[in-house]
Design an enzyme around this catalytic site. Structure first.
Site, PDB file in Angstrom:
ATOM      1  CE1 TYR A   1      -8.041  27.255  70.350  1.00 31.14           C
ATOM      2  CE2 TYR A   1      -7.315  28.242  72.405  1.00 31.14           C
ATOM      3  CZ  TYR A   1      -7.042  27.509  71.273  1.00 31.14           C
ATOM      4  OH  TYR A   1      -5.783  27.028  71.056  1.00 31.14           O
TER       5      TYR A   1
ATOM      6  CD  GLU B   1      -5.214  22.701  64.287  1.00 32.32           C
ATOM      7  OE1 GLU B   1      -4.757  23.844  64.106  1.00 32.32           O
ATOM      8  OE2 GLU B   1      -5.396  22.244  65.430  1.00 32.32           O
TER       9      GLU B   1
HETATM   10 ZN   LIG Z   1      -6.477  27.002  66.887  1.00 33.41          ZN
END
Ligand SMILES: [Zn+2]
Length: 568
Positions: A402, A320
């Site tokens: 990702y 994050e």
């Molecule tokens: Zn992320």
């Protein structure tokens, strides 16, 4: 003006296609009027009643016109009842501000000249959408803390800011400043974006006042609970000092202190690997939430329950945090460029491990991520791709943004070298190679911008590289043929795209680098000599053994599920 041409065309294309529902989507396309303003400030009052699971909101939105305006539009979830709606003090009747599929379009009571400002004020109340599966399906989470108090959080990345307040629900709809007044039952803390201006305490309610510089639209989040605060100052390698705050749940102090102690090391890594922390004038912030996590600017949601793993750091908090650079400082101009957020944020975990613990940890994490690449759809469609529309869902690259994103960056880094790779990140994140606190502003970027940065830094053309990896779902395959005295290598790509990607080969005790000019390479090999293609695994390519493993695992999982069904 000043916007890259490609970007302008993307926005108009998406605006033309924007007849769909705005509420459960995000980034559908800004209306021409929304593109014609600077969003100067959003002052947002939220009165949160956990017992009634309701929200009373009051938004004062200030816009400055970049060209003459007679109409305007805001996205807003129609589930809220609007009790007041006025522009510069002139009330608009309900019939003059209809909510059509989540977008309120209205005529301004008085035309606004270029350079003039106007304020839209909306008072509303209702029950916010409850998240089905936060943070993946967005909305609000009404939870109870282990100590019995209400524990509330929101996450709206996929659906957008309009689930909570009337906004411009597009990545480029960021207000330059957001002031929040969050009113909660007395005794609870509302931790939010930016700097705490103060707390107004009444008998029954407390109001927490916050001010944040240019937060992401989906970063505006409610985080309410029986929080306690760990606070310290962090002195950056750039010489500036910033507050570092962690709001943890009452009762979790020992665990929270352990996690808090990891923060300075993570910050130092990011500042060395990329550049200055972008929000040192606000704060470094983390808050414990009842959902896994979200990159809420300067108040990152953390819900990983202080889990330990073999790598010895909290990956969720580190991930994050990476978004403060990739997502918040540099924001994708369209969700079609979403891999610029998640691919980079994901690659920061192996990079951190290499920096912290050495290459074995890096390689192990890269192998784990390699096993998660699906390769169903291209990473980049090449046109506007809002979140949540049926058209977007049909071509959604899913979690490849990702893992495949991280592997593309891993491959690129080993082709161009560490220094050049860092420079490409700096151009992407800051738009300059010499970022220092105070000499950069938040920016928007596209995939094109990153490819241009790579070309600029290396002085070479890498379009073919990104063309194969981003615009084709199929990974390039390396065909290897051994004949007498020779090992022949050939890249095979979807649509026969050119792919002259150099690759290393071990032959006997030697390691060679093949240039693969024209997609072909050849190396001498003696009878009885063994070889390994890409012995350090530096290149993303089709791997039949991984495909076979995934197919086998899927078959076994299905058989187990069927067997379970039979038992019921
Ligand atoms: Zn992320």
């Amino acid at each position: 003006m000043g916007m890259p041409l490609l970007l302008v065309s993307l926005i108009f294309m998406s605006a033309a296609a924007a007849a769909a529902d705005h509420t459960m989507t995000s980034g559908l396309g800004m209306s021409p009027e929304q593109q014609a303003v600077v969003f100067e400030q959003a002052e947002l009052g939220f009165v949160v009643d956990p017992a009634a699971k309701s929200l009373n909101g009051d938004a004062v939105l200030t816009f400055r016109a970049k060209s003459p305006l007679s109409r305007f539009a805001l996205e807003f979830d129609p589930r809220y009842a609007i009790s007041a709606f006025d522009v510069d003090g002139v009330a608009l009747a309900a019939k003059d501000r209809p909510n059509n599929e989540g977008r309120i379009e209205f005529a301004l009571p008085k035309a606004v000249a270029t350079g003039a400002t106007f304020k839209v004020h909306v008072s509303y109340n209702g029950k916010p959408l409850v998240a089905k599966r936060a943070p993946w399906d967005g909305g609000i989470v009404w939870a109870t803390a282990p100590t019995g108090e209400p524990w509330v959080a929101t996450a709206v990345e996929g659906e957008g800011c309009d689930l909570l307040w009337p906004c411009i629900d597009h990545p480029m709809g960021k207000p330059q400043r957001v002031i929040q007044h969050v009113t909660v039952p007395a005794g609870l803390t509302a931790a939010s974006n930016g700097r705490l201006l103060g707390v107004d305490k009444n008998d029954k309610t407390w109001t927490w006042n916050w001010s944040a510089r240019q937060p992401d639209t989906y970063a505006i989040a409610l985080n309410i609970g029986p929080y306690e605060l760990l606070h310290n100052d962090y002195r950056s390698r750039y010489g500036n000092v910033m507050p570092m705050d962690f709001y943890y749940l009452r009762g979790n102090r020992a665990k929270a202190e352990g996690l808090y102690a990891e923060l300075p090391t993570m910050l130092d890594f990011f500042e060395e690997a990329i550049g200055p922390y972008p929000w040192s004038d606000d704060k470094v912030g983390v808050v414990e939430t009842p959902h896994l996590g979200m990159e809420h600017q300067t108040i990152n949601a953390y819900g990983n329950d202080y889990k330990k793993d073999i790598n010895g750091y909290d990956w969720l908090m580190q991930h994050e945090f990476a978004h403060e650079w990739f997502g918040n400082q540099m924001t994708n101009a369209d969700f079609d460029d979403f891999w610029l957020h998640e691919g980079f944020a994901m690659y920061m975990q192996p990079l951190y491990l290499e920096w912290l613990r050495g290459r074995m940890y890096y390689d192990a994490e890269m192998l784990r991520q390699r096993g998660l690449i699906a390769g169903k759809h291209p990473m980049v469609a090449g046109h506007s791709r809002p979140n949540g529309t049926p058209e977007s869902d049909a071509i959604d690259p899913g979690t490849d943004v990702y893992y495949k994103g991280a592997w593309i960056l891993h491959t690129l880094r080993h082709q161009i070298g560490d220094r050049a790779f860092r420079e490409t990140m700096r151009l992407l994140v800051y738009g300059r190679l010499d970022p220092k606190p105070g000499n950069f502003k938040p920016r928007y970027a596209t995939t094109r911008d990153y490819v241009d940065a790579v070309n600029k830094v290396t002085g070479r053309d890498w379009n073919w590289f990104f063309d194969v990896y981003l615009r084709s779902a199929v990974m390039p395959r390396l065909d290897v043929q051994r004949s007498v005295g020779k090992l022949k290598l050939r890249w095979i790509t979807d649509g026969d795209r050119p792919f002259p990607l150099p690759v290393e080969v071990r032959v006997g005790e030697r390691k060679l680098r093949l240039a693969m000019t024209g997609g072909h390479g050849e190396v001498a090999i003696a009878a009885g000599q063994s070889y390994t293609i890409d012995p350090d695994n530096l290149v993303l390519r089709d791997a039949p053994e991984i495909t076979a493993w995934k197919a086998d695992a899927a078959t076994r999982a299905k058989a187990a599920a069927d067997k379970n069904k039979g038992k019921q």
